[in-house]
Write a protein that holds these residues in place. Structure first.
Motif, mmCIF file in Angstrom:
data_model
loop_
_atom_site.group_PDB
_atom_site.id
_atom_site.type_symbol
_atom_site.label_atom_id
_atom_site.label_comp_id
_atom_site.label_asym_id
_atom_site.label_seq_id
_atom_site.Cartn_x
_atom_site.Cartn_y
_atom_site.Cartn_z
ATOM 1 N N GLY A 1 0.822 -1.196 0.000
ATOM 2 C CA GLY A 1 0.000 0.000 0.000
ATOM 3 C C GLY A 1 0.858 1.248 0.000
ATOM 4 O O GLY A 1 0.901 1.965 0.996
ATOM 5 N N VAL A 2 1.573 1.509 -1.083
ATOM 6 C CA VAL A 2 2.505 2.637 -1.144
ATOM 7 C C VAL A 2 1.826 3.807 -1.851
ATOM 8 O O VAL A 2 1.612 3.769 -3.061
ATOM 9 C CB VAL A 2 3.801 2.241 -1.877
ATOM 10 C CG1 VAL A 2 4.796 3.390 -1.821
ATOM 11 C CG2 VAL A 2 4.393 0.992 -1.259
ATOM 12 N N SER A 3 1.495 4.836 -1.095
ATOM 13 C CA SER A 3 0.864 6.013 -1.672
ATOM 14 C C SER A 3 1.888 7.140 -1.799
ATOM 15 O O SER A 3 2.980 7.081 -1.254
ATOM 16 C CB SER A 3 -0.317 6.464 -0.805
ATOM 17 O OG SER A 3 0.117 6.722 0.516
ATOM 18 N N VAL A 4 1.514 8.173 -2.527
ATOM 19 C CA VAL A 4 2.395 9.323 -2.767
ATOM 20 C C VAL A 4 1.851 10.527 -2.030
ATOM 21 O O VAL A 4 0.652 10.820 -2.081
ATOM 22 C CB VAL A 4 2.496 9.632 -4.275
ATOM 23 C CG1 VAL A 4 3.430 10.803 -4.524
ATOM 24 C CG2 VAL A 4 2.959 8.407 -5.048
ATOM 25 N N HIS A 5 2.740 11.228 -1.322
ATOM 26 C CA HIS A 5 2.378 12.465 -0.639
ATOM 27 C C HIS A 5 3.275 13.585 -1.152
ATOM 28 O O HIS A 5 4.417 13.355 -1.536
ATOM 29 C CB HIS A 5 2.532 12.330 0.871
ATOM 30 C CG HIS A 5 1.417 11.556 1.521
ATOM 31 N ND1 HIS A 5 1.265 10.195 1.353
ATOM 32 C CD2 HIS A 5 0.390 11.952 2.320
ATOM 33 C CE1 HIS A 5 0.209 9.789 2.025
ATOM 34 N NE2 HIS A 5 -0.336 10.831 2.623
ATOM 35 N N ALA A 6 2.747 14.809 -1.141
ATOM 36 C CA ALA A 6 3.506 15.962 -1.643
ATOM 37 C C ALA A 6 3.377 17.135 -0.683
ATOM 38 O O ALA A 6 2.289 17.437 -0.175
ATOM 39 C CB ALA A 6 3.004 16.366 -3.026
#
Length: 391
Positions: free
Chosen positions: A167-172
């Motif tokens: 479950g690898v999500s991207v945050h910015a």
């Protein structure tokens, strides 16, 4: 003898109209209560009339004193450091409680400290800036509103029978318009804020040790990640388009450098730190899947010769205009590696500024303007070497 022209000089004008010159900022664990950020005029190295390594005799200098800023009571949990524009962010990797302090923000242009938002729940150690574009806030200060600091968050778990994290999500993180300022106009119009990027989960294992190298495509918006093989997932290279918010797989190959690579326009290639102290140059892969890019490395190592056991870590930083900075952390000669930590100056930093070129035979080599300065430093945290930022 006349001074050499400062190749790679990077100056800009600050908000007051004065010329503002970039510096190398080194984050070190050099005091017993936390970290220090030291400011070094690395471009001045190129003013030396001697083209050779001027520290070949083993001279160790003292770092500029006092440091630009000190961060106290920061040794009790792992720290993450990241840079975006003229700003250095640092925060506890593990939030010990819901009320834990968020990130601290150091603005290198104004020398001011501020509080910022905390990290995502389970951030990876990889932070990379991508996306061009500059804007001004209500006070006329310039910010890259479209440039954001991206990281991966491995908080989820898949239903795969192996139990691997997927479950690898991207945050910015970005300097964004504040929603509160719409209802209350007297509040600042912009603020630092993290957002979850609405995109599919990353197509690789979510363990933070999975990503071994990363870089930004020349288009400025596509980030490449190379991963080591783990369990049922083979090693490979993937890209994330921050504009389209799409992942792509580029095959079962990995970028040839460790950690972050940098695109150098003059060489039309990514440049990174190869194993054992070589510098490598890699053809920039296409944003769409294609052939494995060609690469080559320098014939000579840039690391200092010596006992491998004394080597603690190294970073490569891009200074612009085909100028790079290698910072190598080592245990000083005459000091046992296991006794290098504590109040004494048991370690050294070797800071090397150099350029790259191809020889007539097509070999990659450091240019003759390679210069090294060495500094005596203290160390207190065995699991930390240093961080370097050019801003």
């Amino acid at each position: 003898m006349a001074k050499r022209r400062r190749e790679g000089s990077s100056e800009k004008r600050c908000d007051c109209g004065k010329r503002w010159r970039k510096h190398l900022y080194l984050v070190l664990d050099d005091w017993d209560k936390g970290f220090s950020i030291h400011k070094i005029d690395a471009l001045s190295f190129l003013d030396d009339s001697d083209d050779s390594d001027d520290d070949a005799g083993g001279t160790l200098r003292r770092l500029p004193d006092p440091p630009a800023v000190r961060i106290t009571e920061a040794r009790h949990s792992p720290m993450l450091f990241a840079g975006l524009g003229t700003t250095i962010f640092f925060a506890n990797k593990k939030q010990l409680s819901p009320n834990a302090t968020g990130a601290l923000i150091y603005d290198t242009e104004t020398a001011a400290m501020a509080m910022g938002p905390g990290l995502p729940e389970n951030p990876c150690c990889v932070f990379v800036a991508a996306g061009p574009g500059e804007t001004k806030d209500d006070k006329g200060r310039k910010h890259n509103e479209n440039e954001k600091l991206y990281t991966l968050d491995h908080g989820g778990r898949s239903n795969h029978p192996s139990g691997h994290l997927m479950g690898v999500s991207v945050h910015a993180l970005s300097w964004a318009r504040s929603p509160a300022a719409v209802a209350e106009p007297w509040l600042p119009s912009h603020e630092w804020a993290w957002e979850s990027v609405g995109a599919p989960m990353a197509p690789f294992d979510g363990n933070e040790e999975t990503v071994v190298s990363y870089t930004v495509h020349p288009d400025g918006r596509t980030i490449f990640f190379s991963t080591r093989g783990r369990g049922w997932v083979p090693a490979g290279t993937y890209s994330f388009d921050t504009e389209r918010r799409e992942w792509r797989s580029h095959g079962e190959w990995v970028l040839p450098f460790d950690g972050q690579g940098y695109y150098e326009r003059e060489l039309d290639a990514w440049v990174g730190l190869h194993e054992d102290g070589y510098i490598c140059c890699c053809q920039a892969a296409t944003a769409t899947p294609g052939a494995v890019p060609e690469w080559r490395k320098t014939e000579q190592k840039l690391f200092r010769e010596g006992d491998r056991e004394r080597h603690l870590g190294a970073t490569l930083t891009y200074m612009g205009n085909n100028v790079f900075c290698l910072v190598e952390s080592v245990v000083q000669e005459g000091v046992e590696p296991g006794r290098a930590y504590g109040a004494g100056r048991g370690c050294a930093l070797h800071v090397t500024v150099f350029g790259l070129k191809y020889s007539r035979d097509g070999e990659l080599q450091a240019t003759v303007r390679r210069v090294t300065k060495s500094y005596a430093v203290c160390k207190y945290i065995p699991g930390f070497t240093h961080e370097a930022f050019w801003m």
